[in-house]
Design an enzyme around this catalytic site. Structure first.
Site, mmCIF file in Angstrom:
data_model
loop_
_atom_site.group_PDB
_atom_site.id
_atom_site.type_symbol
_atom_site.label_atom_id
_atom_site.label_comp_id
_atom_site.label_asym_id
_atom_site.label_seq_id
_atom_site.Cartn_x
_atom_site.Cartn_y
_atom_site.Cartn_z
ATOM 1 N N HIS A 122 8.060 12.410 -1.450
ATOM 2 C CA HIS A 122 7.693 11.714 -0.131
ATOM 3 C C HIS A 122 8.002 12.668 1.056
ATOM 4 O O HIS A 122 8.933 13.562 1.031
ATOM 5 C CB HIS A 122 8.392 10.371 -0.086
ATOM 6 C CG HIS A 122 7.837 9.408 0.814
ATOM 7 N ND1 HIS A 122 8.385 9.686 2.288
ATOM 8 C CD2 HIS A 122 7.415 8.264 0.948
ATOM 9 C CE1 HIS A 122 8.272 8.701 2.921
ATOM 10 N NE2 HIS A 122 7.492 7.721 2.292
ATOM 11 N N ASP A 199 16.074 10.626 -4.850
ATOM 12 C CA ASP A 199 15.622 9.585 -3.734
ATOM 13 C C ASP A 199 15.230 8.387 -4.676
ATOM 14 O O ASP A 199 14.439 8.518 -5.580
ATOM 15 C CB ASP A 199 14.195 10.316 -3.112
ATOM 16 C CG ASP A 199 13.483 9.344 -2.241
ATOM 17 O OD1 ASP A 199 13.955 8.252 -2.296
ATOM 18 O OD2 ASP A 199 12.392 9.683 -1.966
ATOM 19 N N GLN A 202 12.056 4.120 -5.082
ATOM 20 C CA GLN A 202 11.158 3.482 -5.982
ATOM 21 C C GLN A 202 11.871 2.888 -7.046
ATOM 22 O O GLN A 202 11.469 2.033 -7.737
ATOM 23 C CB GLN A 202 9.887 4.308 -6.212
ATOM 24 C CG GLN A 202 9.061 4.630 -5.022
ATOM 25 C CD GLN A 202 8.346 3.438 -4.479
ATOM 26 O OE1 GLN A 202 8.177 2.498 -4.996
ATOM 27 N NE2 GLN A 202 8.277 3.518 -3.031
ATOM 28 N N LYS A 225 12.878 -2.227 0.178
ATOM 29 C CA LYS A 225 12.148 -2.209 -1.097
ATOM 30 C C LYS A 225 12.757 -2.990 -2.328
ATOM 31 O O LYS A 225 12.222 -2.969 -3.389
ATOM 32 C CB LYS A 225 11.661 -0.717 -1.774
ATOM 33 C CG LYS A 225 10.948 0.230 -0.785
ATOM 34 C CD LYS A 225 10.742 1.595 -1.126
ATOM 35 C CE LYS A 225 10.221 2.224 -0.112
ATOM 36 N NZ LYS A 225 8.728 2.164 0.545
ATOM 37 N N CYS A 367 2.554 8.895 2.205
ATOM 38 C CA CYS A 367 3.359 9.917 2.972
ATOM 39 C C CYS A 367 3.705 10.938 1.892
ATOM 40 O O CYS A 367 4.943 11.225 1.778
ATOM 41 C CB CYS A 367 4.810 8.899 3.331
ATOM 42 S SG CYS A 367 4.545 7.936 4.540
#
Length: 409
Positions: A122, A199, A202, A225, A367
Site C-alpha cells: 500500500h 502492515d 487487512q 477496518k 493505493c
C-alpha cells in the site's frame, strides 16, 4: 451449528435504519468496515459522560477518561496476544503508525543503510520510506511479487543483507488478498540483524492476532477496518526496541522535562503519543474488539471463505475477459477479490453496480499503483467481505456484473 451472518448484521443500524440501507449490498469492507451499534454507543457514552483530556488531570472526569483510555490499551494488547500494554501506541491509523515508525527509525539511519519493502505494498508503506530515503540518503529496495500476487520469498534471502535495517511488508494484501508468510521473513530478517514490521490493516479484522507467533518487531493496523471508529490506529512494538527509539513527533504529553536548550522524553508508549490522543476513538476501538471477539470467529472465517469462493467462481463463469488477481480459488487468502475486465474501467463498473444494483464496490489502484503498474493494469475493481455479508450480497454482485458486462460492452 451453521454460521448466520444475519445475527451479526442485526447489530448494525446502517443496514436497518432506512429502506436504502436495507437494500445496500456493502462490499467495500477492505476500505472501511461498518460499525456495530455498541461501538457507536460507547463513543457517545464517553463523550456525554466522561469527556476530558487524559493523562494529566486530577479531577474526576479526567481520571475517568484516563482509566477508560488505558483500559482500551489493555483491550488492544489482549487482542494482539501480548502482555505488556506499554507496547501499544495509539495513532490515527495505519498510515500514521508507519510514518511514526519510519521517521523515528530514520533519525538513526546512516547513508547507504537499506529498508526492504515489497512491490505488493500500500502507498502508506512506500511513501514514508521514500521520504526517509530522500532525507537520509538510505536505499529503499523491493521484494518482487510472484505472478499470483504473493511476496517472492525466494528472493528475500538475497535481498536481506547486513545493511538492511528493517523489512517492512504487508501481512495481507489489500489487492491480491495474498497472506504473507510472516515467520519465514522474520527469521530471514533476524538472521541478518534486521527488524520486521508487518502492515496488518487487512489481517487485523480476522480476529485475535498472535504477535509472538508471528515473530515481528512491529505491527500496525487501523480501527476503521476492525469495525471501529475512524481516526484511531495502533502501532505495536517490542518494548526493548521502543525504549531505544527517539520520538518522531514532539509536543505535550510525551515529555518528561522541557528546557530552552533541550528536552527529555517519557518512556513508551507515551513518548510516541504527542499531543491529545484520540480518546473517544480508542474507547470505540476497544468496544469494537470486544464485540468482534465475542463472535463465532471460526464460523465467520469459514463463511467468508465460502462467499469468496462463490465470487471467484462466479466471475470466472462470466464471459468478458475477466482477470482475477491473487491466489487461486480455494487457497488461503483474505476475503476480498480484485479483478480487471478487458476494455472496461473500474470506475464505470462501480458506478453501474451502485446505480442499478445497490452494490458498493471500490475501483482504482486501491493505493497500490506500483503493483498495478507491475501487472500493467490501469486499475481493478474490488469486492471485499465482512462478517455481515451473505449469499444475497454475492447474488446481487454476480447478477450485477452480468448486467454490467451487457451494458458497458
Amino acid at each position: 451449528m451453521t454460521f448466520d451472518s444475519t445475527l451479526s448484521g442485526n447489530d448494525f443500524s446502517i443496514f436497518r435504519s432506512s429502506e436504502k440501507g436495507a437494500r445496500l449490498h456493502y462490499l467495500d469492507n477492505a476500505a472501511m468496515a461498518q460499525m456495530p451499534d455498541c461501538v457507536i454507543n460507547a463513543v457517545v457514552e464517553h463523550d456525554t459522560m466522561r469527556r476530558s483530556n487524559v493523562k494529566r488531570g486530577v479531577h474526576w472526569l479526567a481520571e475517568a477518561a484516563t482509566d477508560a483510555f488505558e483500559e482500551a490499551r489493555a483491550t488492544v494488547a489482549g487482542y494482539l496476544g501480548i502482555k505488556n500494554t506499554d507496547e501499544v501506541i495509539f495513532t490515527s491509523g495505519t498510515t500514521a503508525g508507519i510514518n511514526i515508525l519510519a521517521h523515528s527509525l530514520g533519525l538513526n539511519f546512516k547513508r547507504h543503510d537499506e529498508v526492504l519493502i515489497s512491490q505488493l505494498e500500500h502507498h502508506s508503506n512506500i511513501v514514508p520510506w521514500q521520504i526517509i530515503q530522500q532525507q537520509q540518503g538510505i536505499r529503499v529496495r523491493y521484494l518482487p511479487v510472484t505472478p499470483d500476487g504473493r511476496i517472492d520469498l525466494e528472493c528475500a534471502e538475497d535481498l536481506i543483507n547486513p545493511r538492511t535495517k528493517i523489512v517492512a511488508v504487508t501481512h495481507g494484501s489489500n489487492v491480491t488478498a495474498a497472506i504473507t508468510d510472516a515467520r519465514s521473513i522474520a527469521r530471514l530478517a533476524h538472521e541478518k540483524g534486521a527488524l520486521l514490521m508487518l502492515d496488518g490493516a487487512q489481517t487485523a479484522p480476522g480476529g485475535h492476532i498472535d504477535l509472538p507467533g508471528l515473530e515481528a518487531d512491529f505491527y500496525v493496523f487501523s480501527g476503521h477496518k476492525v469495525y471501529g471508529p475512524t481516526g484511531i490506529g495502533v502501532l505495536w512494538g517490542k518494548r526493548e526496541i521502543l525504549k531505544q527509539l527517539p520520538p518522531a513527533l514532539g509536543g505535550g504529553e510525551m515529555i518528561q522535562d522541557v528546557g530552552l536548550e533541550k528536552s527529555t522524553f517519557l518512556a513508551p508508549p507515551h513518548r510516541f503519543e504527542a499531543g491529545t490522543p484520540p480518546v473517544a476513538q480508542a474507547i470505540g476501538l476497544a468496544a469494537a474488539i470486544d464485540w468482534l471477539t465475542k463472535q463465532d470467529l471460526r464460523g465467520m472465517h469459514n463463511h467468508l471463505k465460502k462467499l469468496t469462493l462463490r465470487i471467484m467462481e462466479g466471475l470466472t463463469g462470466l464471459k468478458g475477459g475477466i482477470k482475477i488477481l491473487g491466489p487461486d480459488a480455494g487457497m488461503d487468502r483474505l476475503p476480498l477479490v480484485s479483478f480487471s475486465v478487458d476494455g472496461l474501467h473500474p470506475h464505470d463498473i462501480c458506478q453501474v453496480m451502485n446505480d442499478r444494483h445497490d452494490v458498493a464496490l471500490r475501483g482504482g489502484f486501491h493505493c497500490a499503483q506500483p503493483l498495478h503498474d507491475l501487472f500493467r493494469l490501469s486499475g481493478t475493481t474490488r469486492a471485499s467481505l465482512a462478517i455481515y455479508n451473505n449469499d444475497k450480497d454475492v447474488d446481487a454482485f454476480l447478477n450485477g456484473m452480468e448486467d454490467c458486462l451487457k451494458i458497458l460492452r
